[in-house]
Every structure is written in C-alpha cells, then in structure tokens.
Write a protein that holds these residues in place. Structure first.
Motif, short mmCIF file in Angstrom:
data_model
loop_
_atom_site.label_atom_id
_atom_site.label_comp_id
_atom_site.label_asym_id
_atom_site.label_seq_id
_atom_site.Cartn_x
_atom_site.Cartn_y
_atom_site.Cartn_z
N GLY A 65 0.80 -1.21 0.00
CA GLY A 65 0.00 0.00 0.00
C GLY A 65 0.83 1.26 0.00
O GLY A 65 0.39 2.31 0.52
N PHE A 66 2.04 1.19 -0.57
CA PHE A 66 2.95 2.34 -0.55
C PHE A 66 2.66 3.29 -1.71
O PHE A 66 2.40 2.86 -2.84
N ALA A 67 2.72 4.58 -1.42
CA ALA A 67 2.59 5.58 -2.48
C ALA A 67 3.90 5.73 -3.25
O ALA A 67 3.89 6.11 -4.43
N GLU A 68 5.00 5.41 -2.58
CA GLU A 68 6.32 5.55 -3.22
C GLU A 68 7.26 4.52 -2.62
O GLU A 68 7.18 4.21 -1.43
N ILE A 69 8.13 3.97 -3.47
CA ILE A 69 9.14 3.02 -3.02
C ILE A 69 10.50 3.49 -3.52
O ILE A 69 10.67 3.76 -4.71
N MET A 70 11.43 3.61 -2.61
CA MET A 70 12.80 4.00 -2.95
C MET A 70 13.72 2.80 -2.79
O MET A 70 13.56 2.00 -1.86
N THR A 71 14.68 2.67 -3.69
CA THR A 71 15.65 1.58 -3.63
C THR A 71 17.07 2.14 -3.60
O THR A 71 17.45 2.93 -4.45
N TYR A 72 17.82 1.71 -2.59
CA TYR A 72 19.25 2.01 -2.50
C TYR A 72 19.98 0.71 -2.82
O TYR A 72 19.89 -0.25 -2.08
N GLY A 73 20.68 0.69 -3.94
CA GLY A 73 21.29 -0.55 -4.40
C GLY A 73 22.48 -0.98 -3.56
O GLY A 73 23.17 -0.16 -2.93
N ALA A 74 22.70 -2.30 -3.53
CA ALA A 74 23.88 -2.84 -2.85
C ALA A 74 25.13 -2.14 -3.37
O ALA A 74 25.31 -1.96 -4.58
N GLY A 75 25.98 -1.72 -2.46
CA GLY A 75 27.18 -0.99 -2.83
C GLY A 75 27.05 0.50 -2.62
O GLY A 75 28.07 1.21 -2.53
N TRP A 76 25.82 1.02 -2.55
CA TRP A 76 25.64 2.46 -2.34
C TRP A 76 26.21 2.85 -0.98
O TRP A 76 25.75 2.39 0.06
N ASN A 77 27.23 3.68 -1.00
CA ASN A 77 27.88 4.15 0.25
C ASN A 77 28.29 3.01 1.17
O ASN A 77 28.40 3.19 2.38
N GLY A 78 28.48 1.81 0.61
CA GLY A 78 28.92 0.69 1.42
C GLY A 78 27.83 -0.26 1.86
O GLY A 78 28.08 -1.16 2.67
N LEU A 79 26.60 -0.08 1.35
CA LEU A 79 25.52 -1.00 1.71
C LEU A 79 25.86 -2.41 1.25
O LEU A 79 26.33 -2.63 0.14
N LYS A 80 25.58 -3.37 2.12
CA LYS A 80 25.87 -4.77 1.80
C LYS A 80 24.83 -5.36 0.86
O LYS A 80 25.15 -6.19 0.00
#
Length: 398
Positions: A374-389
């Motif tokens: 039921g989300f109006a918006e979904i954001m995705t931060y990809g693996a590797g972004w600023n060190g995300l695993k």
C-alpha cells in the motif's frame, strides 16, 4: 499562583505523596481531580483497565480522569468553573507543551500539583515561579548517599535509584558483562566478531567487529526519511518497531530521534543483550521482547508509524511454510502506517543458494512491496551504495 512540583529520584515516593494528597482532599470533601494521561508510551495495566495508579509503597488511588492531551484539556475546561485542586501524575508523559496548561490553570486561581515533570517541563515551571519540592531518597544499594541516578532494570519497568558512585560501578560491570556475552555469542563464538554494533564508545567495546558494518549507513538513511515524513515535534507519540532486532541497534537509533522504539527477536540471548545495553548504556526505554514473527506480527502486533526488518524473512522462508511467511511479511508492511524499511538475503547469495523454496531477488522484493504494501512511493538504494551490503528498500505511505 499555587503551583507545586514534586521531583526526586525514581522510588523516592512521589506517587505515594500524590496519593496521600488526593486521599486527604477526598476525605475532607474538597473539590479535587486526579488526572493521568494515556500519552507518552505504554500505559500501565492498572491505569488502562481499572483507572488506578499504584505506588511502590502499595498505596493506590482511582483517577478522576484519564485521556489524551485534547481530552484532558476539554475536561479541565469543563471542571475549571469553580476553584479546585488539579493533580497530575507522571507529568513527563503529558509532553513539553502541557507546562503552559498547568501555568494557566494555576493563574486562574486553582491549586495545581504536578508530579515527576521532564527536565524541559521543570525548567518552564521553575521559570513561572512554581514551588519545587524535591523528595530525597537514599541509594538503593548502599544507603550511604542521595540517589541521583535511576536505572531501569533489564526486561521490565522495575527501577533502582542509586548514588553516582554505585551507578558508575554498575555500569562498568554491565559493559564487561555485555562484551563477554557478545564474544561468546554467534555468529563466531569466541571471537570479537558480532552481528550488530553496540552504539556506544567505551573501551570495553573496542575491537569488536560487527559483520553488518553497514548498520550505521542504513540507520542514517532511516533517519533522513523519518525527519522528512514524520513530525518530530510530536516524536514521543510516534512508534517504531524492528522485526529481528538482534541487540537493538536500530531501535536505539530511532529512539535517539524521539520515537517510542520496540523490537522483537526469536533469540533470547540477543534480547537479553539489548536489554542490558539499554538499561546501563543507552537509557532509551526500549521495549525489546522475545517473539516469533511468524504468528505474532499478523495476529498480535499493533500498527506502528515506522517498521523495519533486515535480513530476517529469508530465514523464515527456509524453515517454515511459504504461505505462513507471506502472511507475516505482508502483515508487517500493512501495519507500517508511514514508513517501512526492508532488506532481504537473496537466493543467489552463497549461504542461501539451494536452501530457499522460492527465488528472492530485487524484483521479488519490489513486487511484494508494490502488491501488498500500500505504498505511495518506493525508494531503492542498491547494494554498494555508500557501502551497503544489500539492496535497501524504503516504502512510503501517503
């Protein structure tokens, strides 16, 4: 102005004094009202169910009114037509702005008694000329000095009030206990490798290596969205829950923003460590419980303004019926009123390959959020972004 404020360490007897005052007024048939709020966090069962406040001394009294801020203001307005004594228990739960209501009520000729204000409330009441009465209490451990530090004991609402020296010794013991337990615990017992960081800079935690080194990065993203989408002026009325909370790192970070933070995990040892960290280090009043997300989330969990789950549900899919896990995950998304933070281990990762009954990847996660969140918006931060695993997803509701 007749405005009296009762302060003192936890267990000093402030609620006992409130009950004594109210009982005396009632026995003498003087017009008085004992008022309690339902705001400010978990409501004690005696108040919620039976309209009763209890003191550690065993004394109790029935409140004349309980409610939320707007309801209390309406009650005061209706009852303030004749001179009265208004008594407010656990004042810190009323919120900073309610200090102005107490000052105004006193200015109209009523007697106002306020027990246990917050630091901000106390400053404002002192500025307004209130009579500040501090109730003394001796250290619960050694009884050889004034208790000035209150420690909430792990796993409940029980507290002890101790002098500064005893507090320092207890906190040092707790840090050593916590480090020893972390080192003895999975993922690598006997090594300094731990799962989540302990969010405190003490020598006891130096050298501990969290395998989720991106925890602070994820918490930073979360803080940005919380600041953007929630009114932090009213943060104490907003709630957060982390499913699979481990030792409570994300709960602590959200509590730092002022949210009422809770977390569940099936691992009792992780919850124990989180409770010890909160009692003796964080002091954020985290509500950490041993729960099984499979049944508890869909059947018993209340709604929260913010919810998160990180690298949890792939393990559930491995061990449990797929439809039951679907039900839990989808209920979690539905019960997030405003923000949902999400991360999953993917089927192609080495330690999940050939172990999961379905293919989990970025597309699968996005499909679940689009179809069931039921989300109006979904954001995705990809693996590797600023060190995300791993990929990190944010669901935002209207």
């Amino acid at each position: 102005m007749t405005l009296t404020v009762l302060t003192g360490a936890a267990g000093a007897g402030k609620t006992t004094e409130v009950i004594r005052i109210v009982t005396d007024l009632r026995e003498h048939r003087q017009r008085s009202f004992l008022i309690a709020t339902l705001d400010g966090g978990t409501v004690r069962p005696a108040l919620e169910k039976y309209d009763i406040i209890n003191a550690r001394s065993g004394r109790k009294a029935r409140v004349d009114f309980k409610g939320h801020a707007a309801e209390i203001r309406a009650f005061i307005s209706a009852k303030g037509t004749a001179p009265s004594t208004f008594v407010f228990d656990e004042a810190q739960r009323f919120g900073k702005d309610f200090a102005e209501d107490w000052i105004a009520l006193s200015g109209k000729g009523h007697v106002v008694i306020v027990s246990t204000p917050s630091a901000a409330q106390l400053d404002r009441l002192r500025e307004a000329g209130a009579d500040i009465q501090s109730i003394r209490k001796l250290c619960d451990l050694m009884a050889d000095g004034d208790a000035t530090v209150t420690i909430r004991l792990p796993g409940g609402d029980g507290t002890i009030s101790v002098c500064e020296g005893c507090a320092e010794r207890l906190q040092a013991m707790a840090r050593t206990h916590l480090r020893d337990r972390l080192v003895a615990t999975a993922p690598s017992p006997g090594t300094p490798e731990i799962y989540q960081p302990i969010d405190a800079d003490f020598p006891e935690f130096a050298g501990l290596n969290p395998i989720r080194a991106d925890s602070a990065i994820r918490a930073g993203i979360m803080a940005e969205f919380v600041a953007r989408h929630l009114d932090l002026q009213d943060a104490g009325q907003k709630s957060y829950i982390d499913i699979g909370c481990n030792s409570g790192f994300f709960c602590k970070r959200m509590a730092d923003l002022g949210l009422r933070a809770s977390g569940i995990d099936v691992a009792r040892n992780d919850i124990h460590m989180g409770r010890v960290a909160d009692s003796y280090i964080y002091n954020r009043h985290l509500d950490l419980q041993v729960r099984d997300a499979l049944a508890w989330v869909p059947d018993m969990m209340p709604e929260h303004d913010v919810a998160s789950t990180f690298s949890v549900y792939q393990w559930l899919y491995e061990k449990h019926d797929t439809e039951a896990v679907h039900r839990s995950l989808r209920a979690l998304m539905a019960k997030a009123r405003k923000l949902f933070f999400f991360e999953m281990g993917y089927t192609d990762e080495a330690h999940y390959r050939d172990r999961l009954p379905l293919r989990i990847d970025r597309d699968w996660c996005l499909a679940q959020m689009r179809e069931h969140g039921g989300f109006a918006e979904i954001m995705t931060y990809g693996a590797g972004w600023n060190g995300l695993k791993r990929d990190f997803f944010v669901g935002i509701k209207p």
